[in-house]
Design a protein around this motif. Structure first.
Motif, PDB file in Angstrom:
ATOM      1  N   GLU A 161       0.846  -1.196   0.000  1.00 11.14           N
ATOM      2  CA  GLU A 161       0.000   0.000   0.000  1.00 11.14           C
ATOM      3  C   GLU A 161       0.889   1.257   0.000  1.00 11.14           C
ATOM      4  O   GLU A 161       1.752   1.420   0.871  1.00 11.14           O
ATOM      5  N   GLY A 162       0.619   2.161  -0.925  1.00 13.02           N
ATOM      6  CA  GLY A 162       1.458   3.347  -1.056  1.00 13.02           C
ATOM      7  C   GLY A 162       1.423   4.290   0.131  1.00 13.02           C
ATOM      8  O   GLY A 162       2.389   5.016   0.385  1.00 13.02           O
ATOM      9  N   SER A 163       0.327   4.282   0.884  1.00 14.59           N
ATOM     10  CA  SER A 163       0.221   5.209   2.021  1.00 14.59           C
ATOM     11  C   SER A 163       1.312   4.957   3.054  1.00 14.59           C
ATOM     12  O   SER A 163       1.728   5.885   3.760  1.00 14.59           O
ATOM     13  N   ASN A 164       1.791   3.696   3.173  1.00 14.62           N
ATOM     14  CA  ASN A 164       2.898   3.416   4.101  1.00 14.62           C
ATOM     15  C   ASN A 164       4.124   4.235   3.737  1.00 14.62           C
ATOM     16  O   ASN A 164       4.849   4.716   4.608  1.00 14.62           O
ATOM     17  N   TRP A 165       4.335   4.387   2.449  1.00 12.17           N
ATOM     18  CA  TRP A 165       5.558   5.048   1.990  1.00 12.17           C
ATOM     19  C   TRP A 165       5.417   6.561   2.063  1.00 12.17           C
ATOM     20  O   TRP A 165       6.395   7.268   2.314  1.00 12.17           O
ATOM     21  N   GLU A 166       4.202   7.048   1.876  1.00  8.64           N
ATOM     22  CA  GLU A 166       3.962   8.478   2.128  1.00  8.64           C
ATOM     23  C   GLU A 166       4.291   8.791   3.591  1.00  8.64           C
ATOM     24  O   GLU A 166       4.955   9.785   3.907  1.00  8.64           O
ATOM     25  N   ALA A 167       3.789   7.947   4.474  1.00  7.35           N
ATOM     26  CA  ALA A 167       3.974   8.172   5.910  1.00  7.35           C
ATOM     27  C   ALA A 167       5.439   7.970   6.296  1.00  7.35           C
ATOM     28  O   ALA A 167       6.005   8.744   7.086  1.00  7.35           O
ATOM     29  N   GLY A 168       6.049   6.928   5.738  1.00  7.41           N
ATOM     30  CA  GLY A 168       7.442   6.635   6.068  1.00  7.41           C
ATOM     31  C   GLY A 168       8.379   7.748   5.642  1.00  7.41           C
ATOM     32  O   GLY A 168       9.367   8.043   6.312  1.00  7.41           O
ATOM     33  N   MET A 169       8.059   8.378   4.513  1.00  2.00           N
ATOM     34  CA  MET A 169       8.919   9.440   3.998  1.00  2.00           C
ATOM     35  C   MET A 169       8.932  10.639   4.941  1.00  2.00           C
ATOM     36  O   MET A 169       9.979  11.180   5.284  1.00  2.00           O
ATOM     37  N   ILE A 170       7.751  11.031   5.410  1.00  2.32           N
ATOM     38  CA  ILE A 170       7.700  12.209   6.299  1.00  2.32           C
ATOM     39  C   ILE A 170       8.248  11.855   7.690  1.00  2.32           C
ATOM     40  O   ILE A 170       8.848  12.694   8.362  1.00  2.32           O
ATOM     41  N   LEU A 179       8.996   6.817  17.046  1.00  2.00           N
ATOM     42  CA  LEU A 179       8.114   5.942  16.256  1.00  2.00           C
ATOM     43  C   LEU A 179       8.822   4.649  15.869  1.00  2.00           C
ATOM     44  O   LEU A 179       9.963   4.678  15.398  1.00  2.00           O
ATOM     45  N   THR A 180       8.158   3.527  16.097  1.00  2.53           N
ATOM     46  CA  THR A 180       8.682   2.227  15.671  1.00  2.53           C
ATOM     47  C   THR A 180       7.664   1.521  14.784  1.00  2.53           C
ATOM     48  O   THR A 180       6.506   1.349  15.169  1.00  2.53           O
ATOM     49  N   LEU A 181       8.119   1.152  13.603  1.00  2.00           N
ATOM     50  CA  LEU A 181       7.311   0.333  12.695  1.00  2.00           C
ATOM     51  C   LEU A 181       7.804  -1.104  12.809  1.00  2.00           C
ATOM     52  O   LEU A 181       9.001  -1.367  12.703  1.00  2.00           O
ATOM     53  N   ILE A 182       6.881  -2.011  13.047  1.00  2.00           N
ATOM     54  CA  ILE A 182       7.238  -3.435  13.074  1.00  2.00           C
ATOM     55  C   ILE A 182       6.545  -4.096  11.883  1.00  2.00           C
ATOM     56  O   ILE A 182       5.323  -4.014  11.749  1.00  2.00           O
ATOM     57  N   ILE A 183       7.333  -4.697  11.027  1.00  4.18           N
ATOM     58  CA  ILE A 183       6.758  -5.382   9.870  1.00  4.18           C
ATOM     59  C   ILE A 183       6.709  -6.874  10.167  1.00  4.18           C
ATOM     60  O   ILE A 183       7.742  -7.495  10.446  1.00  4.18           O
ATOM     61  N   ASP A 184       5.507  -7.415  10.153  1.00  7.60           N
ATOM     62  CA  ASP A 184       5.298  -8.845  10.415  1.00  7.60           C
ATOM     63  C   ASP A 184       5.639  -9.588   9.121  1.00  7.60           C
ATOM     64  O   ASP A 184       4.785  -9.820   8.275  1.00  7.60           O
ATOM     65  N   THR A 197       3.788 -12.114  -5.658  1.00  5.99           N
ATOM     66  CA  THR A 197       2.704 -11.151  -5.889  1.00  5.99           C
ATOM     67  C   THR A 197       3.259  -9.794  -6.321  1.00  5.99           C
ATOM     68  O   THR A 197       2.920  -9.272  -7.389  1.00  5.99           O
ATOM     69  N   ASN A 198       4.084  -9.219  -5.451  1.00  8.85           N
ATOM     70  CA  ASN A 198       4.711  -7.927  -5.732  1.00  8.85           C
ATOM     71  C   ASN A 198       5.874  -7.848  -4.746  1.00  8.85           C
ATOM     72  O   ASN A 198       5.706  -7.437  -3.605  1.00  8.85           O
ATOM     73  N   ASP A 199       6.989  -8.302  -5.176  1.00  7.63           N
ATOM     74  CA  ASP A 199       8.132  -8.541  -4.281  1.00  7.63           C
ATOM     75  C   ASP A 199       8.510  -7.291  -3.496  1.00  7.63           C
ATOM     76  O   ASP A 199       8.572  -6.195  -4.050  1.00  7.63           O
ATOM     77  N   LEU A 200       8.747  -7.467  -2.195  1.00  4.46           N
ATOM     78  CA  LEU A 200       9.057  -6.330  -1.320  1.00  4.46           C
ATOM     79  C   LEU A 200      10.556  -6.060  -1.221  1.00  4.46           C
ATOM     80  O   LEU A 200      10.967  -4.981  -0.834  1.00  4.46           O
ATOM     81  N   GLU A 201      11.352  -7.068  -1.542  1.00  2.00           N
ATOM     82  CA  GLU A 201      12.802  -6.945  -1.345  1.00  2.00           C
ATOM     83  C   GLU A 201      13.433  -5.999  -2.360  1.00  2.00           C
ATOM     84  O   GLU A 201      12.932  -5.908  -3.494  1.00  2.00           O
ATOM     85  N   PRO A 202      14.482  -5.306  -1.968  1.00  2.00           N
ATOM     86  CA  PRO A 202      15.131  -5.334  -0.654  1.00  2.00           C
ATOM     87  C   PRO A 202      14.428  -4.411   0.332  1.00  2.00           C
ATOM     88  O   PRO A 202      14.585  -3.194   0.275  1.00  2.00           O
ATOM     89  N   LEU A 203      13.657  -5.012   1.234  1.00  2.00           N
ATOM     90  CA  LEU A 203      12.782  -4.256   2.133  1.00  2.00           C
ATOM     91  C   LEU A 203      13.578  -3.378   3.105  1.00  2.00           C
ATOM     92  O   LEU A 203      13.245  -2.204   3.304  1.00  2.00           O
ATOM     93  N   ALA A 204      14.625  -3.944   3.689  1.00  2.00           N
ATOM     94  CA  ALA A 204      15.417  -3.160   4.660  1.00  2.00           C
ATOM     95  C   ALA A 204      16.061  -1.959   3.974  1.00  2.00           C
ATOM     96  O   ALA A 204      16.064  -0.845   4.505  1.00  2.00           O
ATOM     97  N   ASP A 205      16.563  -2.191   2.777  1.00  2.00           N
ATOM     98  CA  ASP A 205      17.206  -1.084   2.037  1.00  2.00           C
ATOM     99  C   ASP A 205      16.194   0.020   1.732  1.00  2.00           C
ATOM    100  O   ASP A 205      16.536   1.203   1.748  1.00  2.00           O
ATOM    101  N   LYS A 206      14.980  -0.398   1.418  1.00  2.00           N
ATOM    102  CA  LYS A 206      13.956   0.607   1.109  1.00  2.00           C
ATOM    103  C   LYS A 206      13.714   1.507   2.315  1.00  2.00           C
ATOM    104  O   LYS A 206      13.681   2.733   2.193  1.00  2.00           O
ATOM    105  N   TRP A 207      13.565   0.905   3.481  1.00  2.00           N
ATOM    106  CA  TRP A 207      13.304   1.728   4.678  1.00  2.00           C
ATOM    107  C   TRP A 207      14.528   2.558   5.047  1.00  2.00           C
ATOM    108  O   TRP A 207      14.401   3.695   5.496  1.00  2.00           O
ATOM    109  N   ARG A 208      15.711   1.984   4.866  1.00  2.00           N
ATOM    110  CA  ARG A 208      16.927   2.784   5.115  1.00  2.00           C
ATOM    111  C   ARG A 208      16.951   4.002   4.199  1.00  2.00           C
ATOM    112  O   ARG A 208      17.283   5.109   4.602  1.00  2.00           O
ATOM    113  N   PRO A 239      13.548   7.227  12.983  1.00  2.00           N
ATOM    114  CA  PRO A 239      12.516   6.260  13.371  1.00  2.00           C
ATOM    115  C   PRO A 239      13.062   4.843  13.183  1.00  2.00           C
ATOM    116  O   PRO A 239      13.963   4.620  12.380  1.00  2.00           O
ATOM    117  N   LEU A 240      12.487   3.919  13.948  1.00  2.00           N
ATOM    118  CA  LEU A 240      12.998   2.543  13.950  1.00  2.00           C
ATOM    119  C   LEU A 240      12.056   1.619  13.176  1.00  2.00           C
ATOM    120  O   LEU A 240      10.858   1.589  13.446  1.00  2.00           O
TER     121      LEU A 240
END
Lengths: 279, 321
Positions: A161-170, A179-184, A197-208, A239-240
């Motif tokens: 969902e794109g809204s996560n990335w809008e929020a993560g950016m700000i 703020l801590t985001l925990i991804i299950d 489906t829609n590969d998330l990797e590299p997920l850690a790099d994206k958040w970094r 944020p973590l």
């Protein structure tokens, strides 16, 4: 919450593990009785919830609106089996209320409603809603100079969902360290594996790249979760993001990593086996 | 719209009243914060930002996040005014308005700026003539379409005093200050009868109220006494005033919105099920062609002349002529 101060670390972890076992049993009972629910995700997120509620979060169930409380948002709002069982164990809702799960007129809807359920901060269900609200909560704390912390759990498929990335950016831009985001991160979404489906990797790099401090953790290891989630913010300015590596259906042999348990319902035999394994 | 019109003496841009009132309230009430999507200028919040930079949260061009952040700020005890172009605020973030604001019943104030066809030549992507239809469906949400600077200011004050979600549909079209009786009060859920009349009723809100008053004046010269009602509060809605209007048997509604689902739809739902009357609903029938806001209003007959025509039509319909 006060009791944990007198406990040794091993005792605390053992207590959290026991809470997780109880929550799993109750969630399975609820899903079995209601003949609906999301048991795979419930089992995936339970250890995260148990660690937060019985090791990390500051709250008083008698004063669920205390302004100084830490905030928790379950953005993957379909996992109410685990959430309600946790809130009951934490004292927010009466235990016997769990038997009404998804029954007509129950306060325990399939997705949580803050207007009925004490301890629920915002109504979730449609995916991608928790992060923006959690970011707003963290900004409120930032404006107040408060040390209260905000934790939000999303599913991994939900990261699409794109809204996560809008929020993560700000959040990165504003250095929302509270703020801590925990991804299950259980690698399964409703219909298939996330990488099919829609590969998330590299997920850690994206958040970094979005300005977050990222930590990988075994999402079923209470000691490891407590280490990461319970660590003080200290000098950290970002944020973590905690990528909690989990298994859908964890704790129940036949459910583990099986996509059909996203919203499968155990039959009598499966229910009995689950309860035996969670004894 | 033409700059000459904008600057005409006696006409006002209601955004000024919005910003001025918000600043005055924010001075006394530290809970008030503003949330914008790179819309400081278009929301006229430059002064607010200068005075309280820490209380102006600019999330960038991200409307879904903007509304969610508003809900989170309300959770933290703030009174957020989430302000952005009405078209994007309501269209892009509709589900956030539904789930995080209305269904969660949070104390978020949404300010939809430059609603209707104010953006004229920029086209239907920037027009907001669907917003009332979308938002009117959401329980808990108070919806107000102020008609002039006084009502804009009063609506902002009422929004702060009210615990719960509010949508203020604000315009940038130049409007005069309406003449009101001494001691007039603004209240959510209360319509204003600005002119008496029993031959027909004209129900308008926002920038259309002035046109309705001009139309009523012209109708009076033709011997028709038309009541003029300012239905600024769309939700909750004033059933009593609407049903009294239905007693005339001839109602014209006019709004800077689609003819479907807005003010006209709201009035028709009540009238048709309780006290049927002949009705005409004036508004936009679909996506608008290219043109300035003033041109578009003329083009679709959203003028005092258009109202006069429609009143004659409903009276004929009522009388079976």
């Amino acid at each position: 919450m006060l009791e944990k101060i007198s406990q040794t670390s091993d005792e605390r972890i053992a207590a959290i593990r026991e809470k997780a076992r109880i929550i799993r049993r109750r969630a399975i009972q609820m899903v079995f009785d209601a003949k609906q629910g999301h048991p795979g995700g419930d089992m995936s997120v339970t250890d995260i919830l148990a660690t937060l509620y019985f090791g990390v979060l500051r709250y008083d169930p008698a004063q669920p609106d205390d302004p100084a409380r830490d905030r928790f948002v379950l953005s993957k709002g379909h996992c109410t089996g685990a959430l309600y069982a946790t809130l009951a164990e934490a004292g927010f809702i009466p235990l016997d209320e769990l038997a009404t799960y998804m029954r007509p007129l129950s306060m325990l809807n399939g997705h949580p409603n803050r207007n009925y359920v004490p301890g629920v901060e915002t109504n979730t269900g449609p995916l991608g809603h928790g992060m923006p609200v959690a970011v707003g909560m963290a900004i409120a704390g930032q404006i107040d100079g408060s040390d209260r912390r905000v934790f939000v759990v999303t599913g991994d498929g939900e990261q699409q969902e794109g809204s996560n990335w809008e929020a993560g950016m700000i959040a990165g831009h504003r250095h929302l360290a509270q703020l801590t985001l925990i991804i299950d991160r259980n690698h399964l979404q409703q219909g298939a594996r996330t990488d099919e489906t829609n590969d998330l990797e590299p997920l850690a790099d994206k958040w970094r790249a979005f300005g977050w401090h990222v930590v990988d953790v075994d999402g079923h290891d209470h000691a490891a979760l407590l280490d990461v989630l319970g660590a003080p913010v200290g000098d950290r300015v970002k944020p973590l993001c905690v990528i909690a590596h989990t298994h859908k259906g964890n704790g129940i042999s036949y459910m583990v990593d099986q996509v059909q348990w996203h919203h499968g319902v155990p039959n009598q035999e499966q229910y009995e086996l689950a309860m035996e394994e969670l004894a | 719209m033409a700059a000459a019109v904008q600057n005409a003496p006696g006409l006002h841009d209601c955004r000024d009243a919005f910003a001025k009132t918000l600043e005055a309230l924010a001075e006394a009430d530290g809970r008030i914060v503003a949330v914008v999507n790179d819309s400081v200028g278009s929301s006229k919040l430059g002064g607010f930002k200068k005075r309280w930079p820490e209380r102006l949260v600019n999330v960038g061009i991200a409307e879904q996040n903007m509304v969610g952040v508003g809900a989170g700020l309300a959770n933290g005890g703030k009174v957020p005014f989430v302000s952005g172009a009405a078209c994007f605020l309501t269209g892009r973030a509709l589900e956030q308005i539904k789930a995080d604001v209305a269904y969660s019943n949070t104390n978020v104030k949404l300010a939809g700026i430059s609603s209707g066809v104010a953006y004229g030549e920029l086209g239907p992507t920037h027009h907001s003539i669907e917003d009332l239809a979308w938002l009117r469906l959401l329980p808990n949400l108070t919806i107000v379409v102020p008609s002039d600077p006084w009502e804009t200011a009063e609506a902002v004050k009422a929004a702060v005093a009210h615990e719960g979600p509010v949508f203020l549909r604000l315009s940038r079209m130049p409007v005069p200050e309406l003449k009101r009786p001494e001691g007039a009060r603004f209240q959510f859920g209360k319509a204003e009868v600005l002119r008496a009349g029993t031959d027909a009723a004209i129900i308008a809100n926002g920038v259309m109220v002035t046109r309705a008053l001009v139309a009523a004046e012209a109708l009076a010269e033709a011997g028709i006494a038309a009541r003029v009602i300012n239905l600024s509060s769309i939700a909750p809605i004033d059933r009593e005033v609407i049903l009294a209007a239905a007693e005339t048997g001839a109602i014209v509604t006019i709004e800077e919105h689609s003819i479907r689902g807005g003010l006209g739809g709201a009035v028709a739902e009540i009238v048709s099920t309780t006290r049927p009357a002949a009705m005409r609903i004036l508004g936009f029938p679909g996506f608008a062609p290219t043109g300035s806001a003033e041109f578009l209003l003329e083009h679709f007959g959203l003028t005092s002349e258009g109202i006069v025509r429609a009143v004659h039509e409903v009276i004929a319909m009522r009388d079976g002529r």
